[in-house]
Design a protein around this motif. Sequence first.
Motif, PDB file in Angstrom:
ATOM      1  N   ALA A 302      29.692  44.643  49.319  1.00 22.07           N
ATOM      2  CA  ALA A 302      28.930  43.878  48.325  1.00 22.07           C
ATOM      3  C   ALA A 302      28.214  42.698  48.980  1.00 22.07           C
ATOM      4  O   ALA A 302      27.066  42.368  48.625  1.00 22.07           O
ATOM      5  CB  ALA A 302      29.872  43.391  47.223  1.00 22.07           C
ATOM      6  N   ASP A 303      28.873  42.069  49.950  1.00 26.39           N
ATOM      7  CA  ASP A 303      28.276  40.925  50.643  1.00 26.39           C
ATOM      8  C   ASP A 303      27.060  41.363  51.458  1.00 26.39           C
ATOM      9  O   ASP A 303      26.040  40.664  51.494  1.00 26.39           O
ATOM     10  CB  ASP A 303      29.320  40.277  51.552  1.00 26.39           C
ATOM     11  CG  ASP A 303      28.826  38.981  52.157  1.00 26.39           C
ATOM     12  OD1 ASP A 303      28.637  38.014  51.411  1.00 26.39           O
ATOM     13  OD2 ASP A 303      28.622  38.953  53.390  1.00 26.39           O
ATOM     14  N   LEU A 304      27.139  42.522  52.102  1.00 28.09           N
ATOM     15  CA  LEU A 304      26.010  43.035  52.881  1.00 28.09           C
ATOM     16  C   LEU A 304      24.829  43.350  51.967  1.00 28.09           C
ATOM     17  O   LEU A 304      23.665  43.040  52.299  1.00 28.09           O
ATOM     18  CB  LEU A 304      26.435  44.285  53.654  1.00 28.09           C
ATOM     19  CG  LEU A 304      27.408  44.086  54.819  1.00 28.09           C
ATOM     20  CD1 LEU A 304      27.887  45.428  55.362  1.00 28.09           C
ATOM     21  CD2 LEU A 304      26.756  43.274  55.932  1.00 28.09           C
ATOM     22  N   VAL A 305      25.118  43.980  50.817  1.00 30.19           N
ATOM     23  CA  VAL A 305      24.042  44.310  49.880  1.00 30.19           C
ATOM     24  C   VAL A 305      23.382  43.038  49.363  1.00 30.19           C
ATOM     25  O   VAL A 305      22.140  42.931  49.305  1.00 30.19           O
ATOM     26  CB  VAL A 305      24.606  45.149  48.710  1.00 30.19           C
ATOM     27  CG1 VAL A 305      23.540  45.317  47.620  1.00 30.19           C
ATOM     28  CG2 VAL A 305      25.082  46.507  49.213  1.00 30.19           C
ATOM     29  N   ARG A 306      24.196  42.058  48.987  1.00 33.45           N
ATOM     30  CA  ARG A 306      23.665  40.802  48.452  1.00 33.45           C
ATOM     31  C   ARG A 306      22.821  40.082  49.508  1.00 33.45           C
ATOM     32  O   ARG A 306      21.728  39.568  49.213  1.00 33.45           O
ATOM     33  CB  ARG A 306      24.834  39.923  48.008  1.00 33.45           C
ATOM     34  CG  ARG A 306      24.401  38.616  47.368  1.00 33.45           C
ATOM     35  CD  ARG A 306      25.575  37.914  46.700  1.00 33.45           C
ATOM     36  NE  ARG A 306      26.703  37.724  47.611  1.00 33.45           N
ATOM     37  CZ  ARG A 306      27.846  38.429  47.531  1.00 33.45           C
ATOM     38  NH1 ARG A 306      27.978  39.367  46.600  1.00 33.45           N
ATOM     39  NH2 ARG A 306      28.825  38.198  48.370  1.00 33.45           N
ATOM     40  N   LEU A 312      15.310  40.272  51.717  1.00 34.62           N
ATOM     41  CA  LEU A 312      14.103  40.921  51.209  1.00 34.62           C
ATOM     42  C   LEU A 312      13.339  40.001  50.266  1.00 34.62           C
ATOM     43  O   LEU A 312      12.108  39.933  50.299  1.00 34.62           O
ATOM     44  CB  LEU A 312      14.478  42.207  50.481  1.00 34.62           C
ATOM     45  CG  LEU A 312      13.318  43.066  49.968  1.00 34.62           C
ATOM     46  CD1 LEU A 312      12.430  43.505  51.125  1.00 34.62           C
ATOM     47  CD2 LEU A 312      13.848  44.282  49.205  1.00 34.62           C
ATOM     48  N   GLU A 313      14.065  39.256  49.445  1.00 37.99           N
ATOM     49  CA  GLU A 313      13.415  38.331  48.518  1.00 37.99           C
ATOM     50  C   GLU A 313      12.704  37.200  49.260  1.00 37.99           C
ATOM     51  O   GLU A 313      11.609  36.775  48.878  1.00 37.99           O
ATOM     52  CB  GLU A 313      14.451  37.750  47.557  1.00 37.99           C
ATOM     53  CG  GLU A 313      13.858  36.809  46.517  1.00 37.99           C
ATOM     54  CD  GLU A 313      14.907  36.276  45.564  1.00 37.99           C
ATOM     55  OE1 GLU A 313      14.612  35.301  44.848  1.00 37.99           O
ATOM     56  OE2 GLU A 313      16.033  36.828  45.552  1.00 37.99           O
ATOM     57  N   ARG A 314      13.329  36.730  50.328  1.00 38.00           N
ATOM     58  CA  ARG A 314      12.709  35.637  51.076  1.00 38.00           C
ATOM     59  C   ARG A 314      11.446  36.089  51.790  1.00 38.00           C
ATOM     60  O   ARG A 314      10.424  35.382  51.788  1.00 38.00           O
ATOM     61  CB  ARG A 314      13.701  35.068  52.083  1.00 38.00           C
ATOM     62  CG  ARG A 314      13.059  34.154  53.131  1.00 38.00           C
ATOM     63  CD  ARG A 314      14.049  33.309  53.862  1.00 38.00           C
ATOM     64  NE  ARG A 314      14.660  32.319  52.967  1.00 38.00           N
ATOM     65  CZ  ARG A 314      15.455  31.348  53.392  1.00 38.00           C
ATOM     66  NH1 ARG A 314      15.727  31.226  54.671  1.00 38.00           N
ATOM     67  NH2 ARG A 314      15.976  30.488  52.534  1.00 38.00           N
ATOM     68  N   TYR A 315      11.500  37.245  52.442  1.00 34.75           N
ATOM     69  CA  TYR A 315      10.363  37.680  53.259  1.00 34.75           C
ATOM     70  C   TYR A 315       9.433  38.637  52.513  1.00 34.75           C
ATOM     71  O   TYR A 315       8.350  38.950  53.007  1.00 34.75           O
ATOM     72  CB  TYR A 315      10.873  38.339  54.546  1.00 34.75           C
ATOM     73  CG  TYR A 315      11.575  37.345  55.451  1.00 34.75           C
ATOM     74  CD1 TYR A 315      10.849  36.448  56.223  1.00 34.75           C
ATOM     75  CD2 TYR A 315      12.959  37.297  55.515  1.00 34.75           C
ATOM     76  CE1 TYR A 315      11.492  35.532  57.043  1.00 34.75           C
ATOM     77  CE2 TYR A 315      13.614  36.380  56.331  1.00 34.75           C
ATOM     78  CZ  TYR A 315      12.873  35.498  57.092  1.00 34.75           C
ATOM     79  OH  TYR A 315      13.512  34.582  57.897  1.00 34.75           O
TER      80      TYR A 315
END
Length: 323
Positions: A302-306, A312-315
């Motif tokens: 879950a931590d890797l997915v988050r 992705l949201e940042r870049y």
Amino acid sequence: MRADRLLSLLFLLQTHGRMSAPDLSTRLEVSVRTILRDVEALSSAGVPVWTERGRGGGIALMPNWRTDVSGFTTAEARALFSGASGTGDPQRGAWESAVRKLLAATPEGRREPFRRAATRILVEPGGWRSRQRDHPHLAELQEAVFSARRIRMRYRSAGATRTSTRTLDPLGLVAKGGVWYLVGKVADGERLFRVDRVLDVELLDDTVADDLPELAAVWARLRAEVERHDTSGTPVRMRVAVGDAGLLLRIADAQLLDEPRVVAHGEEVEITATFRALPAARAVLLGLGTTVHVLEPAELVADLVRTARDVLERYGDPGAQAE
């Protein structure tokens, strides 16, 4: 230095019989010309040594002739009793010289078991993925321990975040898993220092106290403290292609607390390993992208997915931006 070399040459010939000049020069780390000059010096001193030219020739002593010179130098005795047989140990040369003297003092008929033990048993202190570490100040620390001298050293803390200067009484040195540790007594008790983090060493004129505790007891206590501290790791089960397993283990090595368990599954391998902490596992595994498939724990997945979504949201999505 030449006297030591002449004795080493004598003991080599006494132990091995006829030897070639190139072989002797390699073992004693001098030129062939120096070996020949040393042979002349031994002959002039009355040692029955001669040189035979041609195929099958070499340098040899008269059959059944033996010397009773078998005393150890201080360096040889230290190396022998400290077990300094590992490559990279500053005492390695003195240890080899002491072993030559022991073999030379052993009757010919009883040498074979010792030779076999030396050639059939090999001790490699490091693990498969352990890195070769430099210990540039190991010789100075060994001298401080042997001479019971107080030291002042500059030390780099874990993570290279800061350095400090410490004055301490060295209790001893311990080699564990290919890593050297200095056990020292400071103002607030005994501490453990990794030798590869020592940046500078100064031997002081002060001698250490006579009532220092025994090294074995202090080491056992400090080791237990370290092991208790390291028990709270993050076990991770993951799969990776056979060809990528080595890369994964090399990258993760510094963050693992135990020896990974590797099980083959066709063209993949399943690896179970304990990372120091979840953030350490995330940093290593996220950088490998889809090369590794993490199976457990669910918390790490879950931590890797988050984290991937946050990146992705940042870049943003480069493909979407191009459209």
